[in-house]
Design a protein around this motif. Structure first.
Motif, PDB file in Angstrom:
ATOM      1  N   SER A   5       0.803  -1.231   0.000  1.00 11.96           N
ATOM      2  CA  SER A   5       0.000   0.000   0.000  1.00 11.96           C
ATOM      3  C   SER A   5       0.834   1.278   0.000  1.00 11.96           C
ATOM      4  CB  SER A   5      -0.918   0.016   1.228  1.00 11.96           C
ATOM      5  OG  SER A   5      -0.145   0.071   2.418  1.00 11.96           O
ATOM      6  N   GLY A   6       2.109   1.169   0.392  1.00  4.66           N
ATOM      7  CA  GLY A   6       2.957   2.356   0.431  1.00  4.66           C
ATOM      8  C   GLY A   6       2.654   3.293   1.580  1.00  4.66           C
ATOM      9  N   ILE A   7       1.972   2.821   2.627  1.00  5.33           N
ATOM     10  CA  ILE A   7       1.622   3.711   3.732  1.00  5.33           C
ATOM     11  C   ILE A   7       2.840   3.977   4.618  1.00  5.33           C
ATOM     12  CG2 ILE A   7      -0.804   3.058   3.757  1.00  5.33           C
ATOM     13  CD1 ILE A   7      -0.237   1.240   6.121  1.00  5.33           C
ATOM     14  N   ARG A   8       2.748   5.050   5.400  1.00  2.00           N
ATOM     15  CA  ARG A   8       3.813   5.430   6.323  1.00  2.00           C
ATOM     16  C   ARG A   8       3.750   4.538   7.567  1.00  2.00           C
ATOM     17  NH1 ARG A   8       1.179  10.279   4.728  1.00  2.00           N
ATOM     18  NH2 ARG A   8       2.512  11.708   3.532  1.00  2.00           N
ATOM     19  N   VAL A   9       4.871   4.495   8.298  1.00  2.00           N
ATOM     20  CA  VAL A   9       4.917   3.654   9.497  1.00  2.00           C
ATOM     21  C   VAL A   9       3.925   4.145  10.546  1.00  2.00           C
ATOM     22  CG1 VAL A   9       6.847   4.971  10.511  1.00  2.00           C
ATOM     23  CG2 VAL A   9       6.425   2.619  11.243  1.00  2.00           C
TER      24      VAL A   9
END
Length: 300
Positions: free
Chosen positions: A146-150
């Protein structure tokens, strides 16, 4: 008001009024603590342009990166703009402070094949049924898928994930909410974790939490645990260097563009406020293309 007290009040303003993340406010506060160390904890109204220039000059002399200097300039500007609005200073001394230009640093990107092999090893470990291994597999698949941030990943609750649609509702920078898709491998890994891994981790604490991903003791997983996981698994894929969860975000964006995804679509997926932030990945893709050309074309 003393500079340190003003910096504390400004940091509270960032989280309480402007709704910036605690991590962002902490970074501003650290920059301003460095300023107070450099000029002394004097009345904020006595700080002038020369104080600020001297502070940045000393930082540059000790080898601080241009990106760090640019961030500190931004921190000082934010503080004094706020202080002027609050009537704490008669004028804003940071208005003529020049922001050092950032050098362009291309993000470190893993190859699709390298990540595929790594994820296959992690999946094999998850097949043993160990709850932490099941969680780790789901975390890595979702970060890359998804490429989401931590911070977005750690903030996910169980109800934020729609497995039937393979989407997750995340809260990004500036408390902006968006819905991101993820692929079949991530969905399968999350399903396995929810069925066989999460109940075992949740049983390790008496306090029920709604978090999707849990730590080894049953509480919501923290960024440090995710950083350690990525460093251990993704680091070898990119040559053994220290990397964090952003390496998977960078890789996801680059591989999407390599595959022909629209830049605007990638911007929306990543939650970038500016298209210019997303465009750095076009530079990564073009450099990879140029490297392939030089290696393969007879007239390169």
């Amino acid at each position: 008001m003393l500079l340190s007290r003003a910096a504390d009040a400004f940091a509270s303003h960032l989280t309480d009024v402007r709704r910036l993340s605690v991590a962002t406010a902490r970074a501003y506060r650290a920059d301003l603590a460095d300023l107070a160390d450099a000029v002394g904890d004097v009345d904020i109204a006595s700080v002038d342009l020369e104080h600020l220039r001297e502070w940045l000059w000393r930082a540059s002399q000790r080898g601080d990166a241009r990106s760090t200097l640019a961030r500190r300039t931004s921190s000082a500007r934010g503080l004094f703009r706020w202080a002027l609005d609050q009537g704490l200073v008669p004028a804003d001394p940071s208005l003529r402070l020049v922001t050092p230009k950032k050098g362009r640093t291309l993000p470190r990107v893993a190859t699709a094949d390298g990540l595929g092999e790594m994820l296959e090893r992690v999946r094999a470990a998850a097949d043993t049924g160990d709850p932490v291994a099941l969680r780790d597999h789901a975390v890595l698949e979702l970060l890359y898928g998804s490429g989401i941030r931590v911070a977005e990943l750690c903030g996910l609750d169980v109800d934020d994930v729609d497995l039937s649609r393979a989407t997750a509702r995340v809260v990004g920078k500036g408390a902006k909410e968006r819905v991101v898709p993820f692929g079949a491998p991530a969905r399968k890994a999350i399903e396995a974790f929810l069925t066989r891994g999460r109940p075992a981790l949740a049983a390790r604490t008496e306090n029920a939490v709604p978090a999707l991903f849990l730590g080894a003791r049953g509480a919501r997983i923290g960024p440090r645990a995710v950083y350690d996981l990525v460093a251990r698994t993704v680091g070898p894929v990119v040559g053994g260097v220290a990397v964090g969860p952003h390496a998977l975000r960078h890789s996801a964006a680059t591989h999407l563009l390599d595959g022909g995804a629209d830049l605007r679509a990638v911007q929306e997926l990543l939650g970038h406020a500016s298209l210019g932030t997303t465009q750095i990945y076009t530079h990564v893709s073009s450099e990879r293309l140029a490297a392939a050309y030089r290696l393969a074309h007879p007239r390169a």
